[in-house]
Write an enzyme that holds these catalytic residues in place. Sequence first.
Site, PDB file in Angstrom:
ATOM      1  CG  ASN A  87      -1.966  -1.102   1.101  1.00 16.73           C
ATOM      2  OD1 ASN A  87      -2.100  -1.701   0.037  1.00 16.73           O
ATOM      3  ND2 ASN A  87      -2.656  -1.378   2.179  1.00 16.73           N
ATOM      4  CB  VAL A  88       1.066   4.031  -2.266  1.00 16.73           C
ATOM      5  CG1 VAL A  88       1.852   3.087  -3.169  1.00 16.73           C
ATOM      6  CG2 VAL A  88      -0.358   4.213  -2.811  1.00 16.73           C
ATOM      7  CG  HIS A 106       4.091  -1.872  -4.702  1.00 10.37           C
ATOM      8  ND1 HIS A 106       2.973  -2.643  -4.815  1.00 10.37           N
ATOM      9  CD2 HIS A 106       5.121  -2.661  -5.102  1.00 10.37           C
ATOM     10  CE1 HIS A 106       3.300  -3.854  -5.255  1.00 10.37           C
ATOM     11  NE2 HIS A 106       4.599  -3.889  -5.426  1.00 10.37           N
ATOM     12  CB  CYS A 164      12.562  18.373 -11.178  1.00 13.18           C
ATOM     13  SG  CYS A 164      13.983  18.231 -10.086  1.00 13.18           S
ATOM     14  N   GLY A 206      -5.244  -9.201   2.447  1.00 15.62           N
ATOM     15  CA  GLY A 206      -5.829  -8.274   1.482  1.00 15.62           C
ATOM     16  C   GLY A 206      -5.005  -8.003   0.244  1.00 15.62           C
ATOM     17  CB  THR A 207      -2.111  -8.777  -1.326  1.00 16.05           C
ATOM     18  OG1 THR A 207      -1.492  -8.700  -2.618  1.00 16.05           O
ATOM     19  CG2 THR A 207      -1.541  -9.969  -0.581  1.00 16.05           C
ATOM     20  CG  ASN A 232      -8.141 -11.889  -0.107  1.00 14.91           C
ATOM     21  OD1 ASN A 232      -9.284 -11.686  -0.511  1.00 14.91           O
ATOM     22  ND2 ASN A 232      -7.068 -11.416  -0.716  1.00 14.91           N
ATOM     23  N   PRO A 233     -11.266 -12.269   1.721  1.00 14.52           N
ATOM     24  CG  PRO A 233     -12.788 -10.497   1.777  1.00 14.52           C
ATOM     25  CD  PRO A 233     -11.322 -10.792   1.713  1.00 14.52           C
ATOM     26  CB  ALA A 250      -8.372  -7.146   6.862  1.00 19.61           C
TER      27      ALA A 250
HETATM   28  P1  NAD Z   1      -5.801  -5.430  -5.379  1.00 19.34           P
HETATM   29  O1  NAD Z   1      -6.675  -4.237  -5.544  1.00 19.34           O
HETATM   30  O2  NAD Z   1      -5.312  -6.113  -6.579  1.00 19.34           O
HETATM   31  O3  NAD Z   1      -6.535  -6.573  -4.500  1.00 19.34           O
HETATM   32  C1  NAD Z   1      -7.048  -6.373  -3.258  1.00 19.34           C
HETATM   33  C2  NAD Z   1      -7.238  -7.724  -2.550  1.00 19.34           C
HETATM   34  O4  NAD Z   1      -7.844  -7.457  -1.299  1.00 19.34           O
HETATM   35  C3  NAD Z   1      -8.127  -8.732  -3.270  1.00 19.34           C
HETATM   36  O5  NAD Z   1      -7.528 -10.011  -3.236  1.00 19.34           O
HETATM   37  C4  NAD Z   1      -9.423  -8.727  -2.454  1.00 19.34           C
HETATM   38  O6  NAD Z   1     -10.074  -9.992  -2.452  1.00 19.34           O
HETATM   39  C5  NAD Z   1      -8.915  -8.370  -1.088  1.00 19.34           C
HETATM   40  N1  NAD Z   1      -9.880  -7.670  -0.220  1.00 19.34           N
HETATM   41  C6  NAD Z   1     -10.881  -6.833  -0.573  1.00 19.34           C
HETATM   42  N2  NAD Z   1     -11.513  -6.375   0.508  1.00 19.34           N
HETATM   43  C7  NAD Z   1     -10.896  -6.921   1.591  1.00 19.34           C
HETATM   44  C8  NAD Z   1     -11.063  -6.818   2.989  1.00 19.34           C
HETATM   45  N3  NAD Z   1     -12.019  -6.037   3.512  1.00 19.34           N
HETATM   46  N4  NAD Z   1     -10.244  -7.527   3.810  1.00 19.34           N
HETATM   47  C9  NAD Z   1      -9.263  -8.326   3.292  1.00 19.34           C
HETATM   48  N5  NAD Z   1      -9.054  -8.453   1.961  1.00 19.34           N
HETATM   49  C10 NAD Z   1      -9.847  -7.756   1.120  1.00 19.34           C
HETATM   50  O7  NAD Z   1      -4.625  -4.967  -4.418  1.00 19.34           O
HETATM   51  P2  NAD Z   1      -3.118  -5.415  -4.304  1.00 19.34           P
HETATM   52  O8  NAD Z   1      -2.990  -6.898  -4.394  1.00 19.34           O
HETATM   53  O9  NAD Z   1      -2.606  -4.759  -3.117  1.00 19.34           O
HETATM   54  O10 NAD Z   1      -2.366  -4.845  -5.609  1.00 19.34           O
HETATM   55  C11 NAD Z   1      -2.656  -3.692  -6.305  1.00 19.34           C
HETATM   56  C12 NAD Z   1      -1.599  -2.600  -6.252  1.00 19.34           C
HETATM   57  O11 NAD Z   1      -2.281  -1.378  -6.131  1.00 19.34           O
HETATM   58  C13 NAD Z   1      -0.685  -2.633  -5.063  1.00 19.34           C
HETATM   59  O12 NAD Z   1       0.570  -2.801  -5.560  1.00 19.34           O
HETATM   60  C14 NAD Z   1      -0.776  -1.284  -4.358  1.00 19.34           C
HETATM   61  O13 NAD Z   1       0.440  -0.619  -4.472  1.00 19.34           O
HETATM   62  C15 NAD Z   1      -1.769  -0.510  -5.145  1.00 19.34           C
HETATM   63  N6  NAD Z   1      -2.914   0.015  -4.362  1.00 19.34           N
HETATM   64  C16 NAD Z   1      -2.716   0.599  -3.130  1.00 19.34           C
HETATM   65  C17 NAD Z   1      -3.789   1.084  -2.397  1.00 19.34           C
HETATM   66  C18 NAD Z   1      -3.549   1.724  -1.058  1.00 19.34           C
HETATM   67  O14 NAD Z   1      -2.441   2.133  -0.773  1.00 19.34           O
HETATM   68  N7  NAD Z   1      -4.565   1.792  -0.193  1.00 19.34           N
HETATM   69  C19 NAD Z   1      -5.076   0.979  -2.911  1.00 19.34           C
HETATM   70  C20 NAD Z   1      -5.242   0.399  -4.172  1.00 19.34           C
HETATM   71  C21 NAD Z   1      -4.151  -0.096  -4.878  1.00 19.34           C
HETATM   72 ZN    ZN Z   2      15.108  16.537 -11.342  1.00 18.84          ZN
END
Ligand code: NAD
Ligand code: ZN
Length: 261
Positions: A87-88, A106, A164, A206-207, A232-233, A250
Amino acid sequence: MRILVITGAGISAESGTPTFRGKDGYWRNFDPTNLATPKPFARDQNLVWEWYCERRHQIREAKPNSAHDAIARLSISAREFLLVTQNVDDLHARAGLAKEKMVQIHGDIFVTRCSRCDFSRIEPEQEHSPSVTPARSDSAASEKLDRFKRASLKDEEYAEVPRCPACAALMRPGVVWFGEQLDTKKIEIVENYLNRGSCDLVLVIGTTALFGYIVDWALRARGENGELIEINPDETPLSSLATKCIREPAAIALPQLISKL
Ligand code: NAD
Ligand code: ZN
């Protein structure tokens, strides 16, 4: 216990920040998994910056949920602990997790960095647009910018797209886009943690676990005897390799799980 926790967008879903692939993932008509790549940025920086500004705003408004809180508590009670988050957002930090116990593999959405040189900065809380106003007193940088502005940009574009202050190249969000390399310093932190020994417990939360390195780190961390729990659901490529899968959101599953440890 020695613990590794890996989180993805799903842990922040209940804080109101949508996952990329979930039902609220689309932004306007764009699929975020296509938007978070270098190509759209090369074509239309305004569009990509607008998306990131909206996401920054959304994250600032969001609050850590009980899953972020539970992980912060776990980090304190564990003998050794590392969180690798994809997560960012800053919700783990705002829940109280120490910076030195986590790696944002990331990147960080609140960082703006140069697409050419090493310049980067953290955006202040009150950010209205990502525009960079050059310091007029900094003569070398502002001369460069003025030259650049005259050469290739209309005034209104200049006001919107951040440049920049050191080299006048385009500024971009400090995140890793799909297809880009991870930061080697961050990889090193994870590798060092894994090399120091296997973990008693690995939590993957949650990934979608679509990136090979996420699966690899989770399996290596577990070693021969550790427990690997997926929260993860939905099913993921990691599910069949986990010792236990909890098919719940989660924010419900984690506080319960962690109180039993
Ligand atoms: P993804 O969006 O691909 O998948 C999310 C996963 O979370 C899914 O497997 C889903 O089933 C699960 N999920 C959904 N709701 C949930 C809950 N309440 N509890 C537990 N699990 C739950 O996300 P990803 O795999 O992290 O990859 C996408 C990329 O996007 C990442 O690399 C990330 O950097 C970026 N991203 C970041 C954010 C953030 O920082 N909040 C948000 C969106 C995407
Ligand atoms: Zn620069």
